[in-house]
Write an enzyme that holds these catalytic residues in place. Structure first.
Site, PDB file in Angstrom:
ATOM      1  N   LYS A 258      46.654  13.155  30.867  1.00 39.93           N
ATOM      2  CA  LYS A 258      45.894  13.026  29.619  1.00 39.93           C
ATOM      3  C   LYS A 258      45.113  14.313  29.418  1.00 39.93           C
ATOM      4  CE  LYS A 258      42.909   9.974  26.944  1.00 39.93           C
ATOM      5  NZ  LYS A 258      41.833  10.866  26.497  1.00 39.93           N
TER       6      LYS A 258
ATOM      7  N   CYS B 167      38.723  15.429  30.089  1.00 41.54           N
ATOM      8  CA  CYS B 167      37.322  15.032  29.977  1.00 41.54           C
ATOM      9  C   CYS B 167      36.458  16.235  29.588  1.00 41.54           C
ATOM     10  CB  CYS B 167      36.813  14.452  31.294  1.00 41.54           C
ATOM     11  SG  CYS B 167      35.051  14.037  31.249  1.00 41.54           S
TER      12      CYS B 167
ATOM     13  N   HIS C 296      44.645  13.826  23.301  1.00 45.69           N
ATOM     14  CA  HIS C 296      43.514  13.565  22.409  1.00 45.69           C
ATOM     15  C   HIS C 296      43.466  14.709  21.396  1.00 45.69           C
ATOM     16  CE1 HIS C 296      39.439  11.880  21.503  1.00 45.69           C
ATOM     17  NE2 HIS C 296      39.310  13.083  20.982  1.00 45.69           N
TER      18      HIS C 296
ATOM     19  N   GLN D 143      43.654   6.807  37.266  1.00 49.62           N
ATOM     20  CA  GLN D 143      43.433   8.180  36.803  1.00 49.62           C
ATOM     21  C   GLN D 143      42.471   8.918  37.727  1.00 49.62           C
ATOM     22  OE1 GLN D 143      40.932   9.671  33.397  1.00 49.62           O
ATOM     23  NE2 GLN D 143      42.923   9.853  32.399  1.00 49.62           N
TER      24      GLN D 143
ATOM     25  N   ASN E  15      46.042  10.025  20.744  1.00 45.97           N
ATOM     26  CA  ASN E  15      44.732   9.446  20.999  1.00 45.97           C
ATOM     27  C   ASN E  15      43.698  10.126  20.110  1.00 45.97           C
ATOM     28  OD1 ASN E  15      42.260   9.874  23.530  1.00 45.97           O
ATOM     29  ND2 ASN E  15      42.581   8.011  22.386  1.00 45.97           N
ATOM     30  N   GLY E  16      42.791   9.316  19.553  1.00 43.02           N
ATOM     31  CA  GLY E  16      41.704   9.868  18.754  1.00 43.02           C
ATOM     32  C   GLY E  16      41.586   9.241  17.385  1.00 43.02           C
TER      33      GLY E  16
ATOM     34  N   MET F  61      37.987   5.179  30.170  1.00 42.90           N
ATOM     35  CA  MET F  61      36.658   5.563  29.694  1.00 42.90           C
ATOM     36  C   MET F  61      35.646   5.321  30.801  1.00 42.90           C
ATOM     37  SD  MET F  61      36.690   4.042  25.786  1.00 42.90           S
ATOM     38  CE  MET F  61      37.516   2.502  26.252  1.00 42.90           C
TER      39      MET F  61
ATOM     40  N   GLY G 190      40.582   4.051  22.479  1.00 45.58           N
ATOM     41  CA  GLY G 190      39.420   4.104  23.346  1.00 45.58           C
ATOM     42  C   GLY G 190      38.220   3.420  22.747  1.00 45.58           C
ATOM     43  N   ARG G 191      37.382   4.197  22.053  1.00 49.75           N
ATOM     44  CA  ARG G 191      36.086   3.680  21.596  1.00 49.75           C
ATOM     45  C   ARG G 191      36.200   2.471  20.675  1.00 49.75           C
ATOM     46  NH1 ARG G 191      33.532   9.105  19.370  1.00 49.75           N
ATOM     47  NH2 ARG G 191      35.740   9.524  18.984  1.00 49.75           N
TER      48      ARG G 191
END
EC number: 1.3.1.-
Length: 334
Positions: A141, A102, A171, A72, A204-205, A19, A228-229
């Site tokens: 990713k 991204c 994601h 990354q 992911n997500g 991130m 992540g978040r």
């Protein structure tokens, strides 16, 4: 045992997502301490790397206690990607990861990140050439597609596997969605459960609780989960998920003492690693709300932390919180 090349990650690894302006060494340190199995650097511009830009080079910093770790990179030009690959190899991470996901406009506008989802043959070509140039396992990713009408993630997975990519993190949103709406893991499951796919597939997500992590593990059959978040300001999410997997029971939320201890360690490492005190102070501000979520009346202290301009002031405020909330129990709501 899930493996990326020869890198063993355990039976069902929990990965910390890369991130921007978040997953730096200080943040990774607290996530590792709380049970993250593999982590990634912030994404690094290949153009910045080959031009020796300070901000890009700084992001190459990795430490032995973080291993296994992936560096990354993102870019859109083959020559630059290959030169950056050689630079990354000198840092000796376990994995080289390519960001093809991204959604940020300034990245996408250059044809990098999720922008390359409009040109799958180019994605395949870049991946192939990096795999051929690198001695490291190469992973990717990405997202489901550019928009809902162009979801071709199974084709992408087959193509990337075919050129030697050794793991894929997906994601469950399109680029058009950015971070809105709900991540659709059904497409991730379609990839994972396809008989032609043999590389590890990480989902992911929207994983923000132990219960959801277990549900998605069982429901979609992925090899591991990337978080992540939900880890921002709450690195204990990794520890709590692992405990829930093992016992079916939820751990009590971290105590005030634990929260203050991790927050102080995070900030101290930031002061040590960042280029300036004010940078460390400013970049910690995004974490305070989550570190102390659930404390009634904490807003006044959080506002002061966000407005603070010196490290001594930050530590004084943290000491005040410790005194004001001594003995307080947290109720963490996922």
């Amino acid at each position: 045992m899930v493996k990326i090349g020869n890198v063993e990650l355990g039976d069902f690894p929990l990965l910390l997502a890369p991130m921007e302006d978040v997953s730096d060494p200080p943040f990774r340190a607290v996530c590792k301490a709380c049970g993250a199995d593999m982590m990634y650097t912030e994404f690094i511009s290949v153009e910045g790397l080959i031009r020796d830009a300070d901000k890009s080079v700084e992001k190459l910093d990795i430490f032995d206690y973080e291993r296994p770790i992936g560096i990354q990179i993102f870019g859109a030009e083959l020559d630059s990607m290959l030169k950056a690959t050689e630079i990354v190899e000198q840092e000796n991470p376990e994995v080289l990861d390519i960001n093809f996901g991204c959604p940020v406009k300034k990245v996408v506008g250059k044809g990098a990140g999720a922008g390359i989802l409009k040109d799958i043959p180019k994605m395949e070509l870049l991946s192939k050439e990096i795999v051929n140039r690198s001695n490291l396992p190469v992973t990717v990713k990405t997202r489901l597609g550019w928009d809902h009408d162009s979801i071709k993630i199974l084709e992408v997975a087959k193509r990337l596997q075919g050129v030697g990519v050794q793991a894929l993190s997906i994601h469950g949103r399109t680029r058009k969605q950015m971070y809105t709406g709900e991540a659709d893991w059904s497409y991730i499951a379609e990839v994972k459960n396809n008989p032609d796919i043999h590389i590890p597939i990480f989902g992911n997500g929207d994983i923000n609780s132990p219960q959801k992590a277990l549900e998605y593990k069982n429901r979609f059959g992925v090899d591991g989960i990337m978080i992540g978040r939900a880890a921002i300001g709450y690195p204990w999410i990794f520890r709590e998920i692992k405990h829930y997997f093992a016992t079916g029971e939820l751990l009590p939320p971290p105590t005030l003492e634990e929260r203050l201890d991790i927050c102080r360690k995070h900030f101290l490492f930031s002061l040590e690693w960042k280029r300036s005190e004010i940078t460390a102070i400013n970049e910690m501000k995004r974490h305070y709300a989550a570190y102390f979520k659930g404390l009634r009346g904490i807003k006044q202290y959080r506002m002061r932390l966000v407005q603070s301009s010196s490290s001594s002031e930050v530590f004084d405020i943290l000491n005040e919180i410790e005194i004001a909330y001594a003995g307080t129990e947290f109720i963490h709501e996922y």
